[in-house]
Design an enzyme around this catalytic site. Sequence first.
Site, PDB file in Angstrom:
ATOM      1  N   SER A 142       0.849  -1.188   0.000  1.00  0.00           N
ATOM      2  CA  SER A 142       0.000   0.000   0.000  1.00  0.00           C
ATOM      3  C   SER A 142       0.883   1.236   0.000  1.00  0.00           C
ATOM      4  O   SER A 142       2.007   1.210   0.522  1.00  0.00           O
ATOM      5  CB  SER A 142      -0.887   0.010   1.248  1.00  0.00           C
ATOM      6  OG  SER A 142      -1.514   1.261   1.421  1.00  0.00           O
ATOM      7  N   TYR A 155      -1.413  -0.485  10.433  1.00  0.00           N
ATOM      8  CA  TYR A 155      -1.542  -0.931   9.045  1.00  0.00           C
ATOM      9  C   TYR A 155      -0.352  -0.458   8.217  1.00  0.00           C
ATOM     10  O   TYR A 155       0.284  -1.244   7.493  1.00  0.00           O
ATOM     11  CB  TYR A 155      -2.848  -0.401   8.459  1.00  0.00           C
ATOM     12  CG  TYR A 155      -3.018  -0.685   6.988  1.00  0.00           C
ATOM     13  CD1 TYR A 155      -3.434  -1.935   6.550  1.00  0.00           C
ATOM     14  CD2 TYR A 155      -2.771   0.294   6.031  1.00  0.00           C
ATOM     15  CE1 TYR A 155      -3.594  -2.204   5.195  1.00  0.00           C
ATOM     16  CE2 TYR A 155      -2.920   0.040   4.679  1.00  0.00           C
ATOM     17  CZ  TYR A 155      -3.335  -1.210   4.274  1.00  0.00           C
ATOM     18  OH  TYR A 155      -3.488  -1.474   2.925  1.00  0.00           O
TER      19      TYR A 155
END
Length: 243
Positions: A142, A155
């Site tokens: 990501s 995350y």
Amino acid sequence: MRSLRNKVVVITGASRGIGAAMAKLFAIEEACLVVCGRDKTRLAETAQSLGLGRRDLAVVSADITRRSGMKKIIDTAWRRFGAIDVFINNAGVGLQKPLADLTDSEYDLIFNTNCRAVFHSLQLLIPRMQEQGHGQIINVSSMAAKQGVPGMAAYAASKAAMNILSESVAGEVRNDNIKVCVLAPASTDTGFGSRLQPSDGTSRSTRPKLTVDEVAEAAVFLARQNENAWMSLAEIRPLIVKA
């Protein structure tokens, strides 16, 4: 670029979102598919939508946060097809929550899914790929790994750790004709991505987002690269692909 016809492609997190879109595009490329996930109902729906016969498709329900779950996926693929040409670590967990409110169990779930599972896959896949003489592992990361996101510290950290793990191992196996790649999409129109609240004051409805099909197309692009295409970096805004 190489053909993916009859290549064995394994996709984790294939029951929805990016993983389901990847399965659809690889099926169009006439690959043999192993689709994996924990939601048996959604996974069955994905499998049925692909239009592949039993000869070209295997469905595996497994918990990748456990080493035994990852081993089940890899063993099933090898037993069914005798090889794994492309393995895509797509499954991931995200949670938007201030760090002060994050519980130990939530932190563990994020890291076990986003990083530990990748570690297990690398350890289990590399000896087999070395034996077969080739292989490719694509780890879906990501853009949060490149720039910290308020409310998503765990995350972002888990994806950053996965990036470094991937890049380090890529160097270890380069001479074994094994490629380890990182695909890092920016904000994507998935269930999780749609629930996120922007931290910069802009309206989420006006912020550009990738579609799941666009991210899936990037995965196909990586998989179709010739075997000698080792260290390329292509930027497809707002998507970064590393091989």
